[in-house]
Design a protein around this motif. Structure first.
Motif, mmCIF file in Angstrom:
data_model
loop_
_atom_site.group_PDB
_atom_site.id
_atom_site.type_symbol
_atom_site.label_atom_id
_atom_site.label_comp_id
_atom_site.label_asym_id
_atom_site.label_seq_id
_atom_site.Cartn_x
_atom_site.Cartn_y
_atom_site.Cartn_z
ATOM 1 N N THR A 283 6.181 -1.281 12.337
ATOM 2 C CA THR A 283 5.471 -2.498 12.139
ATOM 3 C C THR A 283 4.576 -0.698 12.257
ATOM 4 N N LEU A 285 0.637 -0.639 12.942
ATOM 5 C CA LEU A 285 -1.010 -1.978 12.980
ATOM 6 C C LEU A 285 -2.214 -1.060 13.396
ATOM 7 N N ALA A 538 2.223 -12.464 9.298
ATOM 8 C CA ALA A 538 0.509 -11.422 8.838
ATOM 9 C C ALA A 538 -0.178 -12.002 8.035
ATOM 10 N N VAL A 543 -4.205 -11.234 8.798
ATOM 11 C CA VAL A 543 -3.988 -9.388 9.664
ATOM 12 C C VAL A 543 -3.040 -8.881 8.293
ATOM 13 N N ALA A 544 -2.934 -9.274 6.787
ATOM 14 C CA ALA A 544 -1.531 -8.631 6.328
ATOM 15 C C ALA A 544 -2.284 -7.388 5.695
ATOM 16 N N THR A 545 -2.384 -6.927 4.909
ATOM 17 C CA THR A 545 -2.133 -5.416 3.362
ATOM 18 C C THR A 545 -1.327 -6.316 2.922
ATOM 19 N N LEU A 551 -0.045 -3.778 9.403
ATOM 20 C CA LEU A 551 -1.378 -4.614 9.220
ATOM 21 C C LEU A 551 -2.723 -4.157 10.108
ATOM 22 N N CYS A 553 -6.122 -4.102 12.519
ATOM 23 C CA CYS A 553 -5.613 -4.876 13.650
ATOM 24 C C CYS A 553 -7.233 -4.678 14.607
ATOM 25 N N ALA A 557 -10.221 -6.840 10.202
ATOM 26 C CA ALA A 557 -8.862 -8.334 10.002
ATOM 27 C C ALA A 557 -9.430 -9.610 9.932
ATOM 28 N N ALA A 571 -3.037 -9.871 15.232
ATOM 29 C CA ALA A 571 -1.882 -8.661 15.221
ATOM 30 C C ALA A 571 -0.743 -8.730 15.682
#
Length: 581
Positions: A283, A285, A538, A543-545, A551, A553, A557, A571
């Motif tokens: 992941t 951030l 997320a 915090v999602a894209t 994500l 953070c 957000a 996040a």
């Protein structure tokens, strides 16, 4: 050739306070965390600095007060920080007659409060002020705890507030209506209005409700709406976050300029000590503005396509250079932007850049730091300078003046008089000064000028604008003082006045904030609007894209903005929740 740097669960782009918060939470949970910061120090906008040569004073150079940092984050991470509550909420000299002003004392009883309003001829507004404060306190009490929980829906938030009048006034109708129907006096209206305008270039009656969102975040912090002073300055807050992150096992790397983010491969390309490297993780951030992430994702898509093309060309039986054949990935369109809406895949770069410019965030403030040899004398002889400057000191912020300033700036001119707010850190916490300066009576002043949109930089040039704004700030301050502030500005080791002015472009260059926008972009409501997907961790944490492995953070957000750590906390919670799905 890039060098691989693998073996991490999470790579964090950006070492501001939210990135450090996420790093601390995730490292404490046992994840392998790498944080990359382009500057030579951590903290982003929440830093302390010796701004003046040879003067032992460490100012909170950019961000300077704390309201939205939840006690939950402090307790969870075991942060050793102290926040001081200010007794006086604000003082506002009356521009119509600067020999009088409105002092809001948090400890004043009803009679003293009424007398304070009567001094400026606003007796009728005293009771309205109390009722208004009670209503915003209810919002704070009900909504603030939700900021560190999965997103409520809009309807859930409305039911939680359980006050239809407040919901309609602050969420559904322009802020001007809530203010003008409750208060009669121009000065009182202006004091309330500024919470909806700090860092936000808008009008109070704009149906887009930008002022409402800004106002909401300013009045719900900590569940009380209070803005507290961090003892030791902002650098102590981020210093503690960095300490906890490191002690928990996070790897924090400064001087690392991130060049690209490959959303599909979980790879972050960066340059450290002149050498390009690649870090891989499950992941990524992003503690950068969404539009900055968008550019990094574009660069990552290009890097991935180029790598695929090289691999295809090297494979047995691949087409000869110059032939019309080749792998589809070699000519793959750039990724769909997560932040610029409705941008068709494959548009020419020049068109994408123009669309990006149209959606570029715009800051609207100037920040001025001063070091004084003593507090200035006020034209209002009935208010002690220490009381006046220990809260938020409002200057030229009648509601009518704020409206005029907006219209002036909207047509490309610098407002004069410039609406300003002043904060004196040293009255609450003298520890940022050397003992000899404290003994001598020196003080810091931080001035935040409103309605100075980034577009003025292009019109006037940054150096000219900085000089103009500094002059306007001093003139605005002098309009309510009994002496020129220039006479008591300290000098540094070279004899230069201890004053520094930061325009929106200065913030963009120093902090990577596009357009100098202190919120990284438009503020969102702290809930999920109807139709918002809440399927993934997320999405549930805001915090999602469009990329599952990337994500937000930071302040971009949902529920981001200000020094809160909320973007980093949420996040981290999304990452940990995804690990258990």
């Amino acid at each position: 050739m890039p060098l691989p740097h693998t073996g991490h669960d999470v790579v964090i782009v950006g070492g501001g306070h939210n990135g450090l918060t996420a790093a601390a939470y995730l490292a404490r949970a046992g994840l392998r965390v790498l944080l990359l910061e382009r500057d030579d120090h951590l903290g982003g906008a929440a830093v302390s600095a010796q701004a003046f040569d040879g003067v032992d004073a460490r100012l909170s150079r950019y961000s300077y007060l704390v309201s939205l940092l939840p006690q939950r984050v402090i307790d969870d991470l075991g942060l050793d920080i102290t926040l001081v509550r200010r007794r006086f909420s604000s003082y506002t000299p009356d521009p119509r007659d600067p020999s009088r002003g409105l002092l809001i004392d948090a400890e004043a009883g009803p009679e003293a409060s009424a007398a304070a309003f009567a001094r400026i001829g606003a007796e009728a507004d005293a009771a309205a002020w109390g009722a208004f404060s009670d209503q915003t306190a209810r919002l704070a009490e009900r909504l603030f705890p939700t900021l560190t929980e999965p997103l409520p829906t809009r309807e859930e938030a409305r039911r939680l507030v359980d006050d239809q009048d407040a919901w309609s006034a602050f969420v559904e109708r322009p802020l001007a209506e809530a203010i003008d129907t409750r208060f009669a006096d121009d000065l009182v209206r202006g004091v309330v209005a500024t919470d909806g305008l700090i860092g936000t270039f808008t009008e109070l009656d704009d149906p887009a409700l930008d002022a409402n969102r800004c106002f909401l975040y300013h009045v719900i912090g900590g569940g009380t709406g209070d803005w507290d002073v961090p003892v030791g300055g902002m650098g102590d807050v981020t210093g503690e976050l960095a300490r906890v992150a490191r002690e928990s096992g996070a790897e924090l790397v400064t001087g690392a300029e991130v060049l690209a983010v490959d959303a599909d491969g979980g790879r972050v390309h960066y340059r450290l000590d002149g050498v390009e490297q690649v870090a891989s993780a499950r992941t990524v951030l992003a503690n950068v503005a969404p539009i900055v992430l968008d550019r990094l994702l574009d660069a990552g898509a290009d890097a991935a396509a180029a790598a695929d093309a090289r691999a295809a060309a090297a494979a047995p039986g691949s087409a000869a250079p110059g032939s019309d054949s080749g792998s589809a990935s070699a000519v793959a369109p750039r990724h769909q932007s997560p932040f610029v809406p409705d941008v068709p895949v494959g548009l020419p770069a020049v068109v994408r850049e123009r669309l990006r410019q149209l959606s570029e965030p715009e800051g609207a403030q100037v920040k001025v730091n001063l070091l004084l040899t003593r507090l200035p004398r006020l034209r209002d002889e009935q208010v002690d300078a220490e009381a006046a400057f220990s809260g938020t000191f409002h200057i030229n912020e009648l509601e009518s003046q704020l409206a005029t300033a907006y219209r002036t700036a909207a047509r490309g001119e610098v407002p004069s008089p410039l609406p300003c707010e002043i904060y004196c850190h040293t009255l609450s916490d003298p520890s940022i000064l050397a003992p000899e300066l404290v003994e001598a009576g020196w003080h810091t002043l931080t001035v935040f000028g409103l309605h100075v949109p980034h577009r003025l930089v292009e019109r006037l040039g940054n150096d000219v604008l900085r000089e103009r704004l500094q002059a306007e700030v001093l003139a605005s301050l002098n309009s309510v003082l009994a002496e020129p502030v220039e006479d008591i500005i300290a000098t540094d080791a070279a004899g230069r006045p201890c004053i520094e002015t930061k325009t929106t472009l200065d913030l963009e260059h120093a902090l990577g904030m596009p357009g100098g926008n202190i919120f990284h972009g438009p503020l969102s409501w702290p809930w999920a609007e109807p139709g918002t997907a809440l399927t993934t961790p997320a999405e549930r944490w805001g915090v999602a894209t469009r990329h599952p492995r990337v994500l937000l953070c930071g302040s971009g957000a949902v529920r981001g903005g200000a020094v809160s750590g909320i973007g980093g906390h949420n996040a981290a919670m999304a990452v940990l929740e995804a690990g258990t799905d």
